[in-house]
Each structure stands twice: as C-alpha cells, then as structure tokens.
Design a protein around this motif. Structure first.
Motif, PDB file in Angstrom:
ATOM      1  N   THR A 207       9.134  -4.770  -2.862  1.00  0.00           N
ATOM      2  CA  THR A 207       9.796  -5.817  -2.088  1.00  0.00           C
ATOM      3  C   THR A 207       9.436  -7.190  -2.658  1.00  0.00           C
ATOM      4  O   THR A 207       8.554  -7.312  -3.499  1.00  0.00           O
ATOM      5  N   LEU A 208      10.119  -8.202  -2.165  1.00  0.00           N
ATOM      6  CA  LEU A 208       9.858  -9.575  -2.623  1.00  0.00           C
ATOM      7  C   LEU A 208       8.424  -9.985  -2.328  1.00  0.00           C
ATOM      8  O   LEU A 208       7.725 -10.532  -3.182  1.00  0.00           O
ATOM      9  N   THR A 209       7.985  -9.724  -1.105  1.00  0.00           N
ATOM     10  CA  THR A 209       6.620 -10.108  -0.730  1.00  0.00           C
ATOM     11  C   THR A 209       5.616  -9.341  -1.564  1.00  0.00           C
ATOM     12  O   THR A 209       4.628  -9.889  -2.026  1.00  0.00           O
ATOM     13  N   GLY A 210       5.892  -8.046  -1.755  1.00  0.00           N
ATOM     14  CA  GLY A 210       4.991  -7.205  -2.533  1.00  0.00           C
ATOM     15  C   GLY A 210       4.833  -7.734  -3.946  1.00  0.00           C
ATOM     16  O   GLY A 210       3.732  -7.765  -4.493  1.00  0.00           O
ATOM     17  N   ASN A 211       5.932  -8.188  -4.508  1.00  0.00           N
ATOM     18  CA  ASN A 211       5.894  -8.709  -5.869  1.00  0.00           C
ATOM     19  C   ASN A 211       4.940  -9.898  -5.977  1.00  0.00           C
ATOM     20  O   ASN A 211       4.114  -9.977  -6.884  1.00  0.00           O
ATOM     21  N   ILE A 212       5.031 -10.801  -5.004  1.00  0.00           N
ATOM     22  CA  ILE A 212       4.169 -11.983  -5.038  1.00  0.00           C
ATOM     23  C   ILE A 212       2.702 -11.575  -4.921  1.00  0.00           C
ATOM     24  O   ILE A 212       1.850 -11.972  -5.712  1.00  0.00           O
ATOM     25  N   ALA A 213       2.427 -10.749  -3.932  1.00  0.00           N
ATOM     26  CA  ALA A 213       1.034 -10.404  -3.662  1.00  0.00           C
ATOM     27  C   ALA A 213       0.416  -9.571  -4.785  1.00  0.00           C
ATOM     28  O   ALA A 213      -0.753  -9.730  -5.111  1.00  0.00           O
ATOM     29  N   LEU A 214       1.218  -8.706  -5.373  1.00  0.00           N
ATOM     30  CA  LEU A 214       0.689  -7.844  -6.439  1.00  0.00           C
ATOM     31  C   LEU A 214       0.259  -8.645  -7.642  1.00  0.00           C
ATOM     32  O   LEU A 214      -0.749  -8.363  -8.267  1.00  0.00           O
ATOM     33  N   GLU A 215       1.080  -9.615  -7.992  1.00  0.00           N
ATOM     34  CA  GLU A 215       0.916 -10.207  -9.315  1.00  0.00           C
ATOM     35  C   GLU A 215       0.296 -11.594  -9.320  1.00  0.00           C
ATOM     36  O   GLU A 215      -0.069 -12.096 -10.369  1.00  0.00           O
ATOM     37  N   LEU A 216       0.173 -12.188  -8.144  1.00  0.00           N
ATOM     38  CA  LEU A 216      -0.279 -13.577  -8.121  1.00  0.00           C
ATOM     39  C   LEU A 216      -1.644 -13.751  -8.776  1.00  0.00           C
ATOM     40  O   LEU A 216      -1.886 -14.709  -9.490  1.00  0.00           O
ATOM     41  N   ALA A 217      -2.521 -12.780  -8.546  1.00  0.00           N
ATOM     42  CA  ALA A 217      -3.889 -12.909  -9.033  1.00  0.00           C
ATOM     43  C   ALA A 217      -3.935 -13.068 -10.544  1.00  0.00           C
ATOM     44  O   ALA A 217      -4.788 -13.763 -11.083  1.00  0.00           O
ATOM     45  N   TYR A 218      -2.993 -12.433 -11.228  1.00  0.00           N
ATOM     46  CA  TYR A 218      -3.054 -12.436 -12.680  1.00  0.00           C
ATOM     47  C   TYR A 218      -2.116 -13.439 -13.321  1.00  0.00           C
ATOM     48  O   TYR A 218      -2.111 -13.602 -14.526  1.00  0.00           O
ATOM     49  N   ALA A 219      -1.253 -14.029 -12.502  1.00  0.00           N
ATOM     50  CA  ALA A 219      -0.142 -14.762 -13.093  1.00  0.00           C
ATOM     51  C   ALA A 219      -0.539 -16.153 -13.559  1.00  0.00           C
ATOM     52  O   ALA A 219      -1.276 -16.863 -12.888  1.00  0.00           O
ATOM     53  N   THR A 220      -0.016 -16.538 -14.727  1.00  0.00           N
ATOM     54  CA  THR A 220      -0.177 -17.918 -15.190  1.00  0.00           C
ATOM     55  C   THR A 220       1.155 -18.361 -15.776  1.00  0.00           C
ATOM     56  O   THR A 220       2.009 -17.547 -16.072  1.00  0.00           O
TER      57      THR A 220
ATOM     58  N   MET B 143       0.809  -1.216   0.000  1.00  0.00           N
ATOM     59  CA  MET B 143       0.000   0.000   0.000  1.00  0.00           C
ATOM     60  C   MET B 143       0.843   1.267   0.000  1.00  0.00           C
ATOM     61  O   MET B 143       0.407   2.293  -0.512  1.00  0.00           O
ATOM     62  N   ILE B 144       2.044   1.227   0.574  1.00  0.00           N
ATOM     63  CA  ILE B 144       2.791   2.476   0.693  1.00  0.00           C
ATOM     64  C   ILE B 144       4.135   2.498  -0.020  1.00  0.00           C
ATOM     65  O   ILE B 144       4.764   3.542  -0.084  1.00  0.00           O
ATOM     66  N   ALA B 145       4.565   1.372  -0.586  1.00  0.00           N
ATOM     67  CA  ALA B 145       5.914   1.370  -1.171  1.00  0.00           C
ATOM     68  C   ALA B 145       5.934   1.886  -2.606  1.00  0.00           C
ATOM     69  O   ALA B 145       6.977   2.218  -3.126  1.00  0.00           O
ATOM     70  N   GLY B 146       4.779   1.944  -3.266  1.00  0.00           N
ATOM     71  CA  GLY B 146       4.753   2.427  -4.649  1.00  0.00           C
ATOM     72  C   GLY B 146       5.043   1.344  -5.676  1.00  0.00           C
ATOM     73  O   GLY B 146       4.661   1.453  -6.827  1.00  0.00           O
ATOM     74  N   ASN B 147       5.758   0.292  -5.255  1.00  0.00           N
ATOM     75  CA  ASN B 147       5.941  -0.919  -6.060  1.00  0.00           C
ATOM     76  C   ASN B 147       6.651  -0.745  -7.396  1.00  0.00           C
ATOM     77  O   ASN B 147       6.475  -1.554  -8.297  1.00  0.00           O
TER      78      ASN B 147
END
Lengths: 284, 272
Positions: free
Chosen positions: A236-249, A218-222
């Motif tokens: 961050t590493l965790t942010g990367n997973i959470a941001l993109e997991l929903a769309y990833a195949t 929410m605050i890192a800008g990603n």
C-alpha cells in the motif's frame, strides 16, 4: 484588571485552538515542499500511472500501490461494513441497557488497541490460516482485508450508531402504527433515514483503512505488483513510505514524499466526501 | 481584534520555528566523558552494540551511542558530520568514495529456507531464477508442486544491495517477490512458512531457519575464510577524513584481537 485577565485567557485559548490548524498547515506545507519537486522533475503521469517502482534506478511509478491501497480498503469495507452496521443496529434498536454497557466500552477498547498488535495477531494467526487452507504465502490481500476490517469496526459502529439514534422517534412510531414489524421498521424506515450518517461512517472507516500502516506492513507481504488474486501479496501507499523511509536518500526520499502527497490527497478527498458531500445530500 | 489574532499567529509561528531550530543543537556531553556516535546499517548495528558494551565496560569514561537507519543513511550521516562513525554493510559507491572506510569483518549472506524444506543446495543460477521470477514453483527445483514464497528486502537496504551485486548479476528482483523490512522479519517469515525462501545475514542464522549450500558449498565460517563460499560482503566503519581520537580508540578496539574474537563468536568472519 479582571477584564484584562478574561481577555488574556480568551486570547491564549484562541492561540491554542488555532495551533491544531497551524500543525495541519505545517504538515501540509512540509509534505508538499518535499513531495512536489519530484512530480515536477519526473512528471505527474510517470509517478501516478507508472507501473515500475525502482527509486534507486530512477523509476517512481506508484500506480500498483494506489490500486492496492484501494483494494485493501474495499476489502476492509466488505469485511467490516456489514459487521459494523449490524452491530450499530443492534446497539441502537435491540440491546438492553446492560448489553449496551458491556458493548460500548468493549468497542472503545477495540479502537484503542495499537495497530502493531493487530499486525502481530495477523502474522501469528491469520497468515498461517490463509496459507494452510487457501494457499499462497498467506501474506495477502485477504489477510490484510480481514485485519483492516476489524480495525475499522469501531469507527463504523460509533458513527452509524449516532446516525441511527438521531432518527426521530416519531418515524419509528409512525411505521409501527402502520402495522410494520420492528425489523420492517428498521429495514425500511430507520436505516434509509440514517443513510447519510451511515455512509459517512463507512467513508471515515475507509480513511482509517487506507491510512493504516504498521499492521499492513506486517501482513500484506509488500510485493510491488498489482495483486491478481485474493491470495497475492501487495504494497500500500503507507506501507511503501514506512518500509523504505529509513534507507532512503536523495530522489528515493523525495519519491516517498510524493507517495505521501498522493495519500494526503486521497485522505482529504475521503474526508471531504464524508463531511460535506453527505451532509449536503441530507439537507436536500 | 483581528489584528491581534494575526499578531498572535505570527508569534506562534516564530515560536514554532524556534523550537524546530533548537532540535539541531547537539547534546553536549560532560567534559570528562567521551561520546562516540555511530549510525548506519541495521545489519552491522547489533554487532556494534555488542562491541560497544564490551568497550564501555573497559573504558568507563566513554559513551558509545549506536543507531540504525541503514547503510545509505550511515553514509549520509557520516558525510554531514552528524555521526563520528558510519556503518555500512556494502561497498561504497563511486560518489561516496570520499569517506574513509575500514573493514571490521566480513559477513556472509545466507540463502535460507524453512527447516522443513528437504532441499540442501541450490546453484546461483537457480537462486537468481527464483528472485527474478523465472522459477516460481518448487517442483522446478526438485521438490513438491507448490508455489515458491520468495522474500526479499526493501530498496535501499545494504543486504539487498549486496544480494543484487553478488547473486542477481544485473538482473532485476521481480515485482511479485514479497518484501520485508529487516533481517528479523525475513527470518520470521521463513521460519513460519514452509515454502518460503529468502536471504539474511549469516551472523543471524540460527536453528529456526536453514541455510542452503550455494553451488554445493555450505555457508560456514571455514568455507568463507577459504574463499569457497562466495556470497560475502564486508562490514565497514566509515569516517569522514581521519577519525578523531575517541572514534580512533573505538575502532582500534574493534580491530584488536579482543574485538575480533567477539565478532567471531557472533558468527561473523574476523579479518585477523
């Protein structure tokens, strides 16, 4: 009959006790099974030291995220470390019973606040504050460090507090008897004796900071670049997973699991240092 | 003793696997209830939910379940027969062409800035420059000397995919650009940061952010219908082969005058 029942209960409890081990094993196995194939396909170096993350176009470099994760973690330590240690010293050495009764539950409450709430407060207050007074978009290394610094306080305080409390009374008495003041005693005797425990608190705090996800997104800008100033956004590493997991195949999804493998290794290393590395030092 | 422990452990493992495998068994609906499951693009989801509400009011024996997940997930779920209808906010890629697609409406992508921003129009070149990282300061666009806080969407998002196709023209979105994971969070950033720019689905445009004209054409429904505003993408419903009867009924409702009117009211461009 009674004997059997006792035995039965013992086994049941053993099974339940082992279940946590079992879940840990499952998580490990799952992440490794999903994450390792990509390492073998793309190559360790290209993932860990690659600068370009464009998983739908075949680039899986997560180096900027590894650096960013460590940056926010150290940022959090700089904010939360001195604050947490001071609080622990106050609680252990100075505070009266009533103050302790006020502070301890407050800390537990602080630990229990969901991270999304921290993130929300960060977006509403910290981010605009940084934007207006320091510049940049506000979604930045410094905002994230401040929020994470507060989030790791309970961990640092409670472990440092225990460490300070476990310093034998005789040490303090000895120092005071030599004519040292209370502060001199704390500074020269108590804190050095509790050092390994305090370090463990800091390292576990680091583990918490590096693993934090929701507030960070929410605050890192990603942004995918390695930040070059305190005001730059980062991912961050965790942010990367959470941001993109929903769309990833496909490979994209595997790439996120590879991110997970790296994260797991880092967290394991931190926990190892906190649990074993430091205790060993203490024994010496 | 040790042997017993190991045996118990194995038992537990089997039990665990059993639990995992159970999760796959679908929830069977009642006989006289028809269930339509829909999943996919988070851009299409809110509108599908709206449509589903109206549809279920008129057809009480239907249950329409709508989930998000993203366009790519929608395509995937549709291919695996996990859902009856997949939602996508981008055209199908070549390797996805096996699915049947129906365009339910069109959606513009609005380039949005904070209402405090005095600029009203940008060219496609300028927008491309901002997201490519070439244009970093508002003064290059005729405003104050202040860095541009550009916000994009995450890799895999349908909105990002369409934005890349329609605006970026094969150029990459720069790594220094911020990323948010939904239309809503992008809008939130733009609404609070006076120097931000981003892109969201036109249907979600409201007073909190300002939609910029692109090449002098404002993002309005008329301009999209006339073809003047070119940053437009289709909202697709996907089925694997011919839709079954239940899915067919729902899709027909969406394509009917009534369904299209609902979509139009929500700010989307009907296909009537």
């Amino acid at each position: 009959m009674a004997f059997n029942k006792e035995k039965f209960i013992k086994y049941i409890l053993t099974v339940f006790a082992l279940s946590s081990l079992f879940f840990l094993f499952l998580i490990f196995a799952f992440i490794l099974i999903e994450g390792l194939p990509l390492f073998l396909k793309v190559g360790f170096k290209n993932i860990i030291f690659g600068f370009k993350w464009a998983p739908t176009k075949g680039s899986f470099g997560i180096f900027p995220m590894i650096v960013s994760s460590f940056l926010v973690t150290f940022g959090a330590l700089i904010v939360g470390g001195p604050l947490g240690l001071s609080c622990a010293v106050y609680l252990a050495e100075y505070s009266g019973k009533r103050m302790k009764m006020l502070l301890k539950p407050a800390l537990e409450l602080l630990a229990g606040i969901p991270s999304v709430v921290y993130g929300f407060l960060g977006v509403i207050y910290i981010v605009p504050l940084v934007r207006n007074y320091l510049g940049g978009s506000g979604f930045s290394l410094i905002s994230t460090s401040v929020i994470l610094g507060v989030m790791i306080l309970p961990t640092i305080i409670s472990i440092s507090f225990d460490a300070i409390m476990s310093v034998p009374r005789t040490y303090r008495e000895g120092s005071l008897a030599m004519g040292a003041t209370k502060w001199q005693t704390i500074y020269k005797v108590v804190i050095p004796s509790a050092r390994s425990g305090i370090m463990a608190g800091f390292i576990l705090g680091m583990g918490r900071a590096i693993g934090e996800t929701m507030a960070v997104i929410m605050i890192a800008g990603n942004a995918l670049k390695i930040p070059t100033s305190l005001l730059d956004p980062l991912r961050t590493l965790t942010g990367n997973i959470a941001l993109e997991l929903a769309y990833a195949t496909g490979d994209h999804r595997l790439g996120l699991f590879s991110t997970g493998v790296v994260l797991l290794v880092i967290i394991m290393a931190l926990n190892y240092i906190a649990n074993f590395g430091i205790k060993k030092k203490r024994l010496k | 003793m040790n042997g017993t422990k190991i045996r118990l452990l194995i038992l537990l493992l089997i039990f665990g696997l059993f639990c995992l495998s159970c999760g796959r068994g679908g929830a069977g609906a009642g006989k006289d209830q028809h269930t339509v499951t829909i999943a996919g693009s988070t851009s299409v989801m809110p509108f599908t939910e709206k449509l589903a509400e109206y549809f279920m009011l008129e057809n009480p024996d239907y249950i329409v379940e709508v989930q998000g997940g993203g366009s790519t997930a929608g395509v995937q779920a549709c291919m695996n027969y996990t859902v009856d209808i997949g939602m996508s906010s981008r055209h199908l890629k070549d390797n996805e062409k096996a699915l049947t697609d129906v365009t339910i409406c069109n959606d513009g992508i609005a380039i949005v800035v904070n209402p405090g921003n005095p600029l009203d129009t940008l060219t496609i070149e300028q927008i491309r420059g901002i997201f490519n990282g070439r244009i970093k300061n508002w003064k290059d666009l005729g405003w104050i000397d202040r860095e541009i806080d550009a916000v994009s969407r995450e890799e895999g998002s349908g909105t990002r995919g369409s934005f890349e196709d329609l605006i970026m023209n094969k150029l990459e979105i720069d790594d220094g650009i911020m990323v948010q994971d939904s239309n809503g969070s992008v809008k939130e950033v733009i609404a609070t940061d006076p120097y931000a720019i981003g892109y969201i689905s036109l249907g979600l445009l409201d007073g909190r952010v300002k939609g910029l004209a692109v090449n002098g054409v404002s993002p309005t429904m008329e301009n999209i219908k006339s073809g003047d505003y070119e940053i437009v993408r289709p909202f697709l419903y996907l089925t694997n082969g011919e839709p079954d009867e239940c899915a067919r009924t729902f899709i027909d409702f969406v394509l009917s005058m009534e369904g299209q009117t609902i979509l139009q009211k929500e700010g989307l461009i009907d296909i009537l």
